[in-house]
Structures are given as C-alpha cells and as structure tokens.
Design a protein around this motif. Structure first.
Motif, PDB file in Angstrom:
ATOM      1  N   LEU A   3      37.589  -7.856  25.292  1.00  0.00           N
ATOM      2  CA  LEU A   3      38.249  -8.857  25.891  1.00  0.00           C
ATOM      3  C   LEU A   3      37.902 -10.235  24.905  1.00  0.00           C
ATOM      4  CD1 LEU A   3      37.445  -8.816  29.695  1.00  0.00           C
ATOM      5  CD2 LEU A   3      39.741  -8.414  28.798  1.00  0.00           C
ATOM      6  N   ASN A   4      37.087 -10.238  24.438  1.00  0.00           N
ATOM      7  CA  ASN A   4      36.873 -11.576  23.468  1.00  0.00           C
ATOM      8  C   ASN A   4      37.597 -11.386  22.280  1.00  0.00           C
ATOM      9  OD1 ASN A   4      35.152  -9.568  22.499  1.00  0.00           O
ATOM     10  ND2 ASN A   4      33.821 -11.103  21.537  1.00  0.00           N
ATOM     11  N   GLU A   5      38.187 -10.252  22.108  1.00  0.00           N
ATOM     12  CA  GLU A   5      39.140 -10.019  20.763  1.00  0.00           C
ATOM     13  C   GLU A   5      40.643 -10.299  20.931  1.00  0.00           C
ATOM     14  OE1 GLU A   5      38.234  -6.009  19.500  1.00  0.00           O
ATOM     15  OE2 GLU A   5      35.912  -6.631  18.748  1.00  0.00           O
ATOM     16  N   LEU A   6      41.048 -10.478  22.132  1.00  0.00           N
ATOM     17  CA  LEU A   6      42.415 -10.548  22.586  1.00  0.00           C
ATOM     18  C   LEU A   6      42.748 -11.967  22.102  1.00  0.00           C
ATOM     19  CD1 LEU A   6      42.350  -9.076  26.083  1.00  0.00           C
ATOM     20  CD2 LEU A   6      43.221  -8.129  23.912  1.00  0.00           C
ATOM     21  N   ARG A   7      43.716 -11.966  21.344  1.00  0.00           N
ATOM     22  CA  ARG A   7      44.385 -13.072  20.903  1.00  0.00           C
ATOM     23  C   ARG A   7      46.137 -12.977  21.156  1.00  0.00           C
ATOM     24  NH1 ARG A   7      40.050 -14.690  21.122  1.00  0.00           N
ATOM     25  NH2 ARG A   7      38.927 -15.233  19.598  1.00  0.00           N
TER      26      ARG A   7
END
Length: 156
Positions: A3-7
């Motif tokens: 989730l923290n890699e979604l851009r």
C-alpha cells in the motif's frame, strides 16, 4: 506491491495554482485577475448580467410547461425481446412483464412500465402483460401466436 508503494501515474495529479505569492510566481499581486473593476473583487456573481440592460432571459417570453403527471415508459422493441429469448435469458413460456424483462437484463429499471414497439421480428409465441404497445407491435405479437394484455386505453 504494498500500500505504501502505490502512486499516481506521473502527470495525473496537477498541483493547484497558488496565486498572489509574489512577482516571481507569475501570478503575484493581482493574482491573474487584472486591475480594478467588479470582477477583480471577491464575491462576484454576474452571470447573465448585461450592464443594467434588461437581460435576454427576461426579454424573451416564457414558453411551454412541464407536465408533472407525464409517465416515463421503457421502450422495448420486439427484436430485442426475440434476441433475449434466443439467448436463453427470457423464458418463452413465462409471461413477459416488467419483472421478467429486468431479470433478463433487457431493461435496467422499472420506470412507469414497459411499452412494446414493433422494431424487429418476433418468432416466439409469447404472452405479454405490459403498460402499452404500438398497433404494429400488437399485430406482430398476435401474428406470431402470442397474446398481449394491456391496461384500458393503453393501445394506440
């Protein structure tokens, strides 16, 4: 992927224009509004204003009315119904009405009922219980050996 890699894709999100932040920004001082006048001030709402002249929407006469008792029907062609029967979505032995047409995916929502139109050919012997039908559609249904039940004064 976490989730923290979604851009967002590059260029998908544009930064808002920060107006009135110095001459170097290009939108400083008057913040792109020009100089003086009503439109340079805050709280302006002058859509349709014609400088005191009688606006066109007041010069022109009113016309027509909106009938609050008008009914909105789903128009369904005989060809569309035949296609549903051929695809196996509509049971030929069952009565064709609003519920069966919605279940078959022929119409999306009920509105004020279904009106049958004569576009296309009807080969299946079907029994209809609908809000309305055109004269040509009624002839085609009876020619195919089917029957149609309409409310009083619905057939045109």
């Amino acid at each position: 992927m976490k989730l923290n890699e979604l851009r967002n894709k590059p260029g998908a999100v544009k930064a808002r224009k920060r107006v009135g932040r110095g001459i170097g920004s290009g939108t400083g001082k008057t913040a792109g509004r020009g100089v003086k006048g009503q439109k340079s001030r805050s709280g302006v709402s002058i859509n349709g204003f014609e400088g005191g002249q009688m606006p066109i929407y007041r010069r022109l006469p009113k016309r027509g009315f909106n009938n609050i008792f008008a009914k909105s029907f789903n128009a369904v062609s005989l060809g569309r119904i035949q296609a549903a029967v051929d695809a196996g979505k509509l049971d030929a032995s069952a009565v064709v009405n609003v519920e069966t047409l919605m279940a078959a995916g022929v119409i999306r929502r009920a509105k004020d009922g279904v009106r049958i139109l004569s576009d296309g050919e009807l080969k299946a012997k079907l029994s209809f219980d609908v809000a309305g039908a055109s004269k040509a559609a009624i002839e085609k249904i009876e020619k195919a050996g089917g029957s149609i039940k309409l409310p009083e004064a619905a057939a045109e």
